[in-house]
Design a protein around this motif. Structure first.
Motif, PDB file in Angstrom:
ATOM      1  N   THR A 183       4.224  -3.172  -7.491  1.00 28.83           N
ATOM      2  CA  THR A 183       2.829  -2.990  -7.099  1.00 28.83           C
ATOM      3  C   THR A 183       2.112  -4.278  -6.709  1.00 28.83           C
ATOM      4  O   THR A 183       1.001  -4.221  -6.196  1.00 28.83           O
ATOM      5  CB  THR A 183       2.046  -2.300  -8.233  1.00 28.83           C
ATOM      6  OG1 THR A 183       2.148  -3.103  -9.420  1.00 28.83           O
ATOM      7  CG2 THR A 183       2.596  -0.902  -8.511  1.00 28.83           C
ATOM      8  N   TYR A 184       2.730  -5.446  -6.972  1.00 29.93           N
ATOM      9  CA  TYR A 184       2.207  -6.723  -6.481  1.00 29.93           C
ATOM     10  C   TYR A 184       3.379  -7.685  -6.369  1.00 29.93           C
ATOM     11  O   TYR A 184       4.498  -7.373  -6.810  1.00 29.93           O
ATOM     12  CB  TYR A 184       1.087  -7.263  -7.372  1.00 29.93           C
ATOM     13  CG  TYR A 184       1.491  -7.563  -8.798  1.00 29.93           C
ATOM     14  CD1 TYR A 184       1.853  -8.851  -9.188  1.00 29.93           C
ATOM     15  CD2 TYR A 184       1.505  -6.557  -9.765  1.00 29.93           C
ATOM     16  CE1 TYR A 184       2.225  -9.125 -10.498  1.00 29.93           C
ATOM     17  CE2 TYR A 184       1.866  -6.829 -11.076  1.00 29.93           C
ATOM     18  CZ  TYR A 184       2.232  -8.114 -11.436  1.00 29.93           C
ATOM     19  OH  TYR A 184       2.599  -8.386 -12.728  1.00 29.93           O
ATOM     20  N   SER A 216      -3.836  -3.152  -8.318  1.00 26.11           N
ATOM     21  CA  SER A 216      -2.418  -2.864  -8.516  1.00 26.11           C
ATOM     22  C   SER A 216      -2.210  -1.924  -9.698  1.00 26.11           C
ATOM     23  O   SER A 216      -1.272  -1.117  -9.703  1.00 26.11           O
ATOM     24  CB  SER A 216      -1.625  -4.158  -8.717  1.00 26.11           C
ATOM     25  OG  SER A 216      -1.942  -4.795  -9.934  1.00 26.11           O
ATOM     26  N   SER A 225      -3.315  -1.990  -0.483  1.00 26.26           N
ATOM     27  CA  SER A 225      -3.209  -2.845  -1.655  1.00 26.26           C
ATOM     28  C   SER A 225      -4.478  -3.684  -1.754  1.00 26.26           C
ATOM     29  O   SER A 225      -5.248  -3.807  -0.779  1.00 26.26           O
ATOM     30  CB  SER A 225      -2.001  -3.763  -1.531  1.00 26.26           C
ATOM     31  OG  SER A 225      -2.185  -4.660  -0.439  1.00 26.26           O
ATOM     32  N   GLY A 255       0.797  -1.214   0.000  1.00 24.30           N
ATOM     33  CA  GLY A 255       0.000   0.000   0.000  1.00 24.30           C
ATOM     34  C   GLY A 255       0.831   1.266   0.000  1.00 24.30           C
ATOM     35  O   GLY A 255       2.057   1.235  -0.191  1.00 24.30           O
TER      36      GLY A 255
END
Length: 254
Positions: A230-231, A218, A190, A140
């Motif tokens: 982002t992931y 994401s 997230s 996040g």
């Protein structure tokens, strides 16, 4: 004669070992954490397992202040994040985002999510003395952050997320302060943190580069900050081999 020859061989070996150790000696490096946010930020620092805790694991920086300290002289890896909305009661500190057990000095503990993370690995690569770094939104977002190397050789880009994602954070991902503190959006979760599914968290059958995919959540982060992770199995175009930078700056709200 034999003992003299052995002594000569042993001396040669020691001399060679000293040369190797000297060739792997690491240049001094400074870590600098800068608070450009219009509010006080309390950085947290957590080493990876087996590495030393730096600066007791945390401190506070008023707006437009910075703190510099020597980096370890050998390999070190870990993460840095911002704690925001912090209040003191004399002995403890409580932060609305990034809190680490209510302590000013995180002392090796991680921070509460959501939080933007700087991930560092310094003095690796043997004689090349490489420093790797990146900004992660996998857990996040709470503040914008960039990482800037100085005086390094090779590929040493500035990376991170300059955008403030709080005003545009999708409603399902929003973390808000208590109503007594205004109820403002203070963090952006997230998809994994918000919904805790195997698919969004890249767990179990989704725990591989083939099955762990970007999601609409994401993609919200990726669109705003393409040079971030982002992931879990994200692979942003962050290729760099920064050799022996003299300073590494982590800048909040850059």
């Amino acid at each position: 004669m034999a003992s003299s020859r052995l002594l000569t061989l042993f001396s040669t070996f020691l001399f060679s070992l000293i040369l190797v150790q000297h060739s792997l000696g690491y240049a001094p490096m400074t870590l600098t954490i800068v608070n450009n946010c219009p509010f006080t930020v309390c950085p947290g620092i957590q080493p990876n397992s087996g590495h030393e805790v730096l600066e007791h694991g945390g401190f506070c920086l008023p707006t437009l202040h910075h703190r510099s300290f020597p980096a370890p002289t050998d390999h070190w890896s870990g993460r840095v994040w911002a704690r925001t909305g912090c209040t003191h009661d004399g002995t403890r500190i409580s932060c609305l985002t990034g809190d680490c057990n209510g302590q000013l000095h995180c002392s090796g503990h991680g921070g509460a999510v959501p939080a933007t993370l700087a991930q560092l690995s310094i003095h690796h690569g043997g004689h090349l003395d490489l420093t790797s770094y990146g900004v992660s939104l996998v857990d996040g977002f709470n503040v914008g952050m960039t990482i800037t190397p100085h005086e390094g050789q090779g590929r040493c880009p500035v990376v991170g997320c300059r955008a403030d994602l709080l005003p545009t954070c999708p409603a399902p991902l929003q973390t808000r302060s208590p109503v007594t503190a205004g109820g403002h959006v203070i963090g952006c979760k997230s998809g994994c943190l918000a919904f805790n599914t195997d698919e969004l968290c890249c767990r179990n059958m989704y725990n591989s580069p083939r099955t762990c995919r970007a999601s609409s959540y994401s993609e919200f982060f990726k669109h705003a900050c393409p040079d971030t992770f982002t992931y879990a199995h994200d692979s942003p175009n962050l290729t760099h081999e920064c050799s022996a930078p003299g300073e590494l700056k982590i800048i909040f709200c850059h």
